[in-house]
Design a protein around this motif. Structure first.
Motif, PDB file in Angstrom:
ATOM      1  N   VAL A 381       0.851  -1.193   0.000  1.00 40.53           N
ATOM      2  CA  VAL A 381       0.000   0.000   0.000  1.00 40.53           C
ATOM      3  C   VAL A 381       0.889   1.247   0.000  1.00 40.53           C
ATOM      4  O   VAL A 381       1.928   1.281   0.657  1.00 40.53           O
ATOM      5  N   GLU A 384      -1.674   6.742   2.963  1.00 36.75           N
ATOM      6  CA  GLU A 384      -2.082   6.633   4.367  1.00 36.75           C
ATOM      7  C   GLU A 384      -2.957   7.826   4.699  1.00 36.75           C
ATOM      8  O   GLU A 384      -2.681   8.951   4.266  1.00 36.75           O
ATOM      9  N   PRO A 385      -4.098   7.609   5.408  1.00 37.21           N
ATOM     10  CA  PRO A 385      -4.506   6.354   6.051  1.00 37.21           C
ATOM     11  C   PRO A 385      -4.999   5.310   5.059  1.00 37.21           C
ATOM     12  O   PRO A 385      -5.439   5.649   3.956  1.00 37.21           O
ATOM     13  N   ASN A 386      -4.899   4.054   5.477  1.00 38.64           N
ATOM     14  CA  ASN A 386      -5.376   2.969   4.629  1.00 38.64           C
ATOM     15  C   ASN A 386      -5.936   1.867   5.512  1.00 38.64           C
ATOM     16  O   ASN A 386      -5.742   1.858   6.728  1.00 38.64           O
ATOM     17  N   SER A 387      -6.621   0.924   4.900  1.00 42.59           N
ATOM     18  CA  SER A 387      -7.209  -0.206   5.642  1.00 42.59           C
ATOM     19  C   SER A 387      -6.505  -1.506   5.290  1.00 42.59           C
ATOM     20  O   SER A 387      -7.097  -2.580   5.351  1.00 42.59           O
ATOM     21  N   TYR A 388      -5.221  -1.412   4.913  1.00 41.27           N
ATOM     22  CA  TYR A 388      -4.454  -2.595   4.498  1.00 41.27           C
ATOM     23  C   TYR A 388      -3.281  -2.876   5.436  1.00 41.27           C
ATOM     24  O   TYR A 388      -2.268  -3.441   5.036  1.00 41.27           O
ATOM     25  N   ASP A 389      -3.397  -2.441   6.663  1.00 40.23           N
ATOM     26  CA  ASP A 389      -2.367  -2.705   7.679  1.00 40.23           C
ATOM     27  C   ASP A 389      -1.014  -2.100   7.324  1.00 40.23           C
ATOM     28  O   ASP A 389       0.041  -2.639   7.672  1.00 40.23           O
ATOM     29  N   THR A 392       1.685   2.895  10.532  1.00 39.87           N
ATOM     30  CA  THR A 392       0.988   4.067  11.066  1.00 39.87           C
ATOM     31  C   THR A 392       1.856   4.748  12.119  1.00 39.87           C
ATOM     32  O   THR A 392       2.830   4.177  12.615  1.00 39.87           O
TER      33      THR A 392
END
Length: 484
Positions: A381, A384-389, A392
């Motif tokens: 990925v 950011e932000p993202n939902s793919y771990d 952060t």
């Protein structure tokens, strides 16, 4: 039979002839299809990256830093976390004003830039061999450096520009007095102290902060060169300091420095008799004594000068948790200027080069750019932000806050006493040291073409100490101006 050591192109193909270019017949002309020739010439044209605008001439070495005193109550920085802890590091020493081919033994400050490879990322401490600097606001830095460079018409060094600027910038007096003293020409890189120069901030695990200044004290002892000896060495061996450092390490005579800090409570910054963020001033060691932190030892020479010394990039903005900056106006400008200089000189991915690369894993969303030579993040990925771990932020490593106030405006520091500390320095010297200081200044100012500039500078010396100014005026055949 040993395997043949085949020469290849940069893309790995074997080279059939490295002595003769491909031509149409024995006389030519040369054919453009000789891609090996084109690649060799094109690469040769690009073998030199632009030299540094300042600190162009330098030498470097690898080593380690070992903690010898527990300072964890002041900072959570892991390189200072426990007695006995060793952190690998690289240092680059340099002159400031000269070009890459200039002599090592000129009268000039010396850069003292240290890169610590910590488990929390790299930490750069980018200072000089002097505790102060010529100016205290980054907006004046390009103009100051222009005065140290060559005249645009004659291409010669220009004493008029040097002393005109200094005489119109009285904040330079303290550093000028150091530069013109015995300390202006170190005997070697090994025989000089180093300083962070600026005020920095340390923060501990509880979020409590203190202001600090760094002092590296040479364990070889301070030694300097007389002007005539330095001038002779500049002609006989312009790489004298570079050679000395390399040979010392090669022969197992590993140079070492003890690191100390001065520590100031945050609230003292509002009441101290000098502005503690003004880089043209020092903190009295009677007020804030030196506290030992550890020892730096240099024990390995570079394997390749270009890869390790020339491509090494340092910035006071390369920080780790537990170490932060101060409102020092000169430091604030350097936080941008140094990283930006490296992006121009070495490239957008200079931090990924082996000499600059962090020893821990780097995880971010920066992609692409010239000379990207790793996997460029692969298919991971890239936002950011993202939902793919994806990686952060860690709030516990957020920089500590501090209060600011005032009206947005272009203003100078509130404190404008540029003479007390320069005068104190003069009075600390013995008679022989004062005489050499005066002689060095007189010789440096003689080529200045305008008496107006000389007289303006003499006023500054006189305000620091009447004897100081009077002796320089006498050496130049001038009178101290009536209005001082």
């Amino acid at each position: 039979m040993a395997e043949k050591n085949n020469l290849t192109t940069s893309w790995g193909a074997p080279v059939g002839d490295n002595q003769n270019s491909m031509t149409a017949g024995s006389r030519g002309p040369t054919l453009i299809q000789d891609v090996h020739l084109l690649e060799k010439l094109a690469h040769f044209n690009r073998e030199r990256v632009p030299e540094r605008v300042v600190h162009a001439k330098g030498a470097g070495a690898h080593g380690y830093f070992e903690v010898t005193n527990d300072v964890s109550k002041y900072t959570k920085a892991k390189l200072f976390s426990e007695v006995g802890k060793r952190t690998p590091m690289f240092i680059r020493f340099s002159t400031v004003a000269g070009e890459n081919g200039s002599a090592d033994t000129v009268r000039d400050p010396r850069g003292f830039a240290v890169k610590f490879y910590t488990e929390d990322g790299n930490y750069d401490l980018v200072g000089n061999n002097t505790p102060v600097f010529f100016i205290r606001d980054a907006i004046k830095f390009p103009d100051f450096i222009h005065t140290q460079k060559r005249h645009p018409q004659t291409h010669l060094k220009n004493p008029d520009a040097v002393w005109d600027f200094w005489s119109l910038s009285p904040e330079s007096l303290h550093q000028v007095s150091i530069l013109m003293s015995d300390r202006g020409i170190p005997a070697t890189f090994r025989h000089m102290h180093g300083f962070g120069s600026h005020t920095f901030k340390w923060v501990n695990e509880e979020g409590e902060g203190v202001w600090i200044k760094y002092h590296f004290k040479t364990e070889q002892g301070v030694k300097n060169l007389a002007s005539d000896v330095a001038a002779k060495l500049a002609g006989d061996n312009p790489d004298y300091h570079t050679e000395d450092l390399f040979n010392a390490i090669e022969n197992g005579d590993f140079p070492a420095w003890k690191l100390y800090v001065q520590i100031m409570p945050l609230e003292d910054a509002n009441t101290y008799r000098f502005d503690p963020f003004d880089v043209t001033k020092v903190w009295s060691q009677k007020d804030y004594p030196l506290i030992e932190v550890g020892q730096m030892v240099l024990n390995k020479n570079p394997e390749n000068y270009f890869a390790e010394v020339e491509q090494a990039t340092f910035s006071p903005g390369t920080l780790v948790p537990g170490i932060d900056v101060s409102p020092d106006k000169m430091l604030q400008g350097r936080l941008f200027a140094y990283h930006d200089a490296h992006r121009y000189r070495v490239g957008a991915n200079h931090q990924a080069l082996p000499i600059n690369r962090a020893r821990n894993e780097v995880k971010n969303y920066q992609r692409d750019g010239q000379m990207r030579f790793d996997d460029n993040g692969g298919g991971s990925v890239y936002y950011e932000p993202n939902s793919y771990d994806g990686p952060t932020e860690s709030p516990e490593n957020k920089a500590a806050s501090y209060a600011v106030s005032g009206v947005a405006d272009s203003v100078a520091y509130d404190h404008n006493d540029h003479y007390t500390q320069a005068g104190d320095l003069y009075r600390l010297m013995n008679d022989e040291e004062r005489t050499r200081l005066v002689e060095n200044i007189v010789e440096a100012m003689k080529p200045v073409s305008k008496d107006e500039i000389k007289l303006r500078q003499i006023q500054h010396f006189y305000k620091a100490d009447p004897e100081y100014g009077t002796r320089i005026a006498k050496g130049l055949g001038l009178q101290v101006p009536q209005q001082v």
